[in-house]
Motif scaffolding. Structure first.
Motif: not given
Length: 250
Positions: A111-113, A115-120, A155-158, A208-218
């Motif tokens: 969801i975070f990703m 939103i971030g992609i949509s804004i970008h 690919l990431t979102l999928g 936003m993309m940094l936050y979700v990557t560092l908090r959730e994905t990694l």
């Protein structure tokens, strides 16, 4: 309907389709990874997290500074961080108790990703629409670049949405919604292109993309597989992100 409005509509639809095609290709590729073991999933998530970091640090943030300046970029990034923290709290309060911790984390990351992609995508659409209207040949080059740019995002979102237990139809609908800002931006790009707006949007999305990557994905990637492959994936993703940006901008 006069010719200018028709042109804006065609350019807007072209922008929407351009972004959607990249997301669709990436999302389709993600289907081949879904049923792999935890080693593969952890390594791929680590790789995608690294790829996101590479794109943020070598593309979004430098481009934001180029369009504005360091102070506007920091302001946009701070606002993006604030919204990310607020959304994180809201999503935690509304987590589905029927989902596992890992699938819930990945759904939140998705969801975070998104939103971030949509804004970008809004400033990307502005740039695309402006070029297609004033310099069609350069606009086509940018459209190809945006399609390629959308493949790793798709690919990431999928992977995140599928691991978050969402259906293929949901993923398809989300890819269309994410593409709408590109279409809107492309239409507006015929008459409007603000460096300040582009700078704020890029840095906002980057935070936003940094936050979700560092908090959730990694962290989720490391939870799935604690072996060296996950860390190797992180590093390779960053390197590929850097190469990806260099090739597209070269």
């Amino acid at each position: 309907m006069n010719d200018f409005i028709k042109t804006m509509l065609i350019i807007g639809l072209s922008g929407l389709f351009t972004e959607w095609l990249g997301l669709f290709l990436g999302g389709t590729a993600s289907l081949f990874i879904k049923d792999k073991g935890i080693r593969m999933k952890g390594s791929v998530l680590g790789f995608l997290g690294g790829l996101t970091l590479g794109i943020v640090f070598f593309d979004l943030l430098p481009e934001a500074v180029d369009f504005g300046n360091i102070y506007i970029s920091i302001t946009g990034a701070f606002l993006g961080l604030v919204l990310a923290v607020i959304l994180d709290g809201k999503l935690e309060n509304h987590e589905d108790p029927s989902t596992s911790d890992k699938s819930g984390n990945l759904l939140k990351a998705a969801i975070f990703m998104a939103i971030g992609i949509s804004i970008h995508n809004l400033p990307s659409g502005l740039a695309l629409g402006s070029l297609l209207y004033h310099s069609p040949q350069n606009g086509i080059y940018l459209a190809i670049a945006l399609i390629l740019h959308g493949i790793p995002e798709g690919l990431t979102l999928g992977i995140l949405f599928r691991e978050g237990k969402k259906s293929k139809l949901t993923l398809l609908l989300i890819s269309i919604l994410i593409s709408l800002p590109t279409g809107l931006g492309s239409s507006l790009g015929c008459i409007l292109s603000s460096p300040f707006l582009i700078c704020i949007s890029l840095s906002f999305a980057a935070a936003m993309m940094l936050y979700v990557t560092l908090r959730e994905t990694l962290p989720t990637a490391n939870d799935l597989w604690k072996g060296r492959l996950t860390t190797i994936g992180n590093v390779l993703g960053i390197i590929l992100g850097m190469l990806f940006v260099y090739v597209l901008e070269g």
